[in-house]
Design a protein around this motif. Structure first.
Motif, PDB file in Angstrom:
ATOM      1  N   ARG A   1      34.026  46.104  39.248  1.00 42.95           N
ATOM      2  CA  ARG A   1      34.147  44.678  38.921  1.00 42.95           C
ATOM      3  C   ARG A   1      33.531  44.374  37.560  1.00 42.95           C
TER       4      ARG A   1
ATOM      5  N   TYR B   1      35.413  37.455  44.291  1.00 39.51           N
ATOM      6  CA  TYR B   1      35.337  37.674  42.847  1.00 39.51           C
ATOM      7  C   TYR B   1      36.700  37.787  42.159  1.00 39.51           C
TER       8      TYR B   1
ATOM      9  N   LEU C   1      38.688  40.383  42.297  1.00 43.75           N
ATOM     10  CA  LEU C   1      39.027  41.761  41.946  1.00 43.75           C
ATOM     11  C   LEU C   1      40.399  42.105  42.540  1.00 43.75           C
TER      12      LEU C   1
ATOM     13  N   PHE D   1      35.497  41.475  48.004  1.00 44.73           N
ATOM     14  CA  PHE D   1      35.452  41.483  46.545  1.00 44.73           C
ATOM     15  C   PHE D   1      36.706  40.853  45.939  1.00 44.73           C
TER      16      PHE D   1
ATOM     17  N   TRP E   1      35.982  45.567  35.020  1.00 41.70           N
ATOM     18  CA  TRP E   1      37.221  44.764  35.045  1.00 41.70           C
ATOM     19  C   TRP E   1      37.042  43.411  34.366  1.00 41.70           C
ATOM     20  N   THR E   2      35.901  42.789  34.569  1.00 39.72           N
ATOM     21  CA  THR E   2      35.692  41.445  34.008  1.00 39.72           C
ATOM     22  C   THR E   2      35.693  41.446  32.485  1.00 39.72           C
TER      23      THR E   2
END
Length: 354
Positions: free
Chosen positions: A114, A179, A181, A175, A117-118
């Protein structure tokens, strides 16, 4: 595609790695992370050891610093998580290792992924995927008349292994919903085929039969499983990666429900045909019934209508064709089995990986 595959020296993971690198042209880089516990075998990867696209790294999915380094260094487009402790009998004897790898390890892998990825550019961020490979055992046990497991079946795990996988599935889902994801999950039925560690039913029976040892069958032998040829499973996983809907779960089954006793009888018949005993007897004379294992689920069955409907996937192998291919592979690879039985495969790791 630049892929990070965890658990890629194990049974299903190595079959997936070989399929991607030997049969597809769209994999630019495949980073293969495996802790090399008892079931991880670098010899599984021999066909691609000279492929410059394949980067093998010995390590743990719980090592956040290592995962972060691999993701950034190789500009990964997708993570496929095969890494797991997966042998039910071992989970009964020692459940803590299963929680550590399957729950804590998956959590750390998700957290690190994560964070990576962000920070991706919008186009790469939208295309990124985290695919988690799980099992039908999270759904519990079915009675003979019960319908097969669907993606909506409530979780009811009955072994420490199944409970740890259920925990990892929940974390993957969380997740995504918490978030954002972009995750995908597959829940498969019992796999079989080349490169399977010989503790599992089918390779264990083949190896014991060839060595003239007893073929131990739990209980009355009528525990039913849905048997999925490993290459069919790997094809399904790649389809889900390419075309699956983000946040969704896809059940993958072989459409081959068989009781363990029938599996052993079919194996014996194939061995009688392909590798007859020198004494002229059938391998069925080696069958031995032993005490059932604790909490042994009676029946699993997968309804894979969703993946068929949405992605057009169906298993290419029937149980008859897949089992014959499996027996032929083990007969042609006796040295691979012998190296595992003797422990030689562990001693050869450094040479294989260097």
């Amino acid at each position: 595609m630049r892929l990070l595959v965890t658990g890629g020296a194990g049974f299903i993971g190595s079959n997936f790695v070989l399929q991607q690198l030997l049969e597809r042209q769209d994999v630019e880089r495949l980073v293969n992370l495996d802790k090399l516990t008892y079931a991880g075998n670098p010899a599984n990867l021999t066909p691609v050891e000279k492929d410059t696209r394949h980067v093998f790294v010995q390590g743990d999915i719980g090592d956040s610093d290592l995962i972060a380094k691999l993701l950034a260094e190789h500009a990964i487009d997708a993570v496929l998580n095969f890494a797991a402790e997966s042998h039910v009998d071992r989970s009964i004897d020692g459940p803590e290792a299963f929680v550590q790898t399957n729950v804590v390890g998956t959590l750390r892998l998700l957290q690190t992924t994560r964070a990576y990825w962000t920070k991706l550019a919008p186009e790469k961020k939208n295309a990124f995927r985290f695919l988690h490979v799980s099992t039908d055992e999270v759904y519990g046990s079915l009675r003979p008349q019960d319908p097969a497991f669907t993606e909506e079946t409530p979780f009811a795990p009955n072994s420490p292994y199944a409970a740890s996988k259920a925990g990892s599935d929940h974390l993957v889902r969380a997740f995504h919903h918490t978030y954002g994801l972009p995750v995908l999950t597959t829940n498969c039925s019992n796999n079989y085929g080349p490169l399977q560690f010989p503790e599992k039913l089918i390779p264990l029976m083949i190896q014991n039969a060839l060595e003239g040892r007893a073929l131990p069958i739990y209980g009355d032998g009528m525990n039913v499983r849905d048997w999925l040829y490993v290459r069919d499973h790997c094809t399904a996983i790649r389809l889900v990666l390419d075309r699956g809907r983000v946040g969704e779960t896809y059940n993958v089954g072989g459409l081959n429900e068989q009781p363990n006793l029938a599996v052993v009888d079919t194996l014996c018949a194939l061995l009688d045909e392909l590798h007859p005993r020198t004494d002229g007897k059938s391998y069925t004379t080696l069958k031995t019934f032993v005490a059932d294992r604790p909490g042994h689920d009676r029946r699993y069955a997968i309804d894979c209508a969703k993946i068929t409907r949405e992605l057009g996937w169906q298993p290419a192998e029937s149980f008859t064709t897949g089992l014959r291919k499996t027996v032929e592979w083990y007969l042609a690879n006796r040295e691979w089995c012998a190296n595992i039985s003797s422990g030689k495969y562990r001693q050869e790791r450094l040479g294989v990986l260097s």
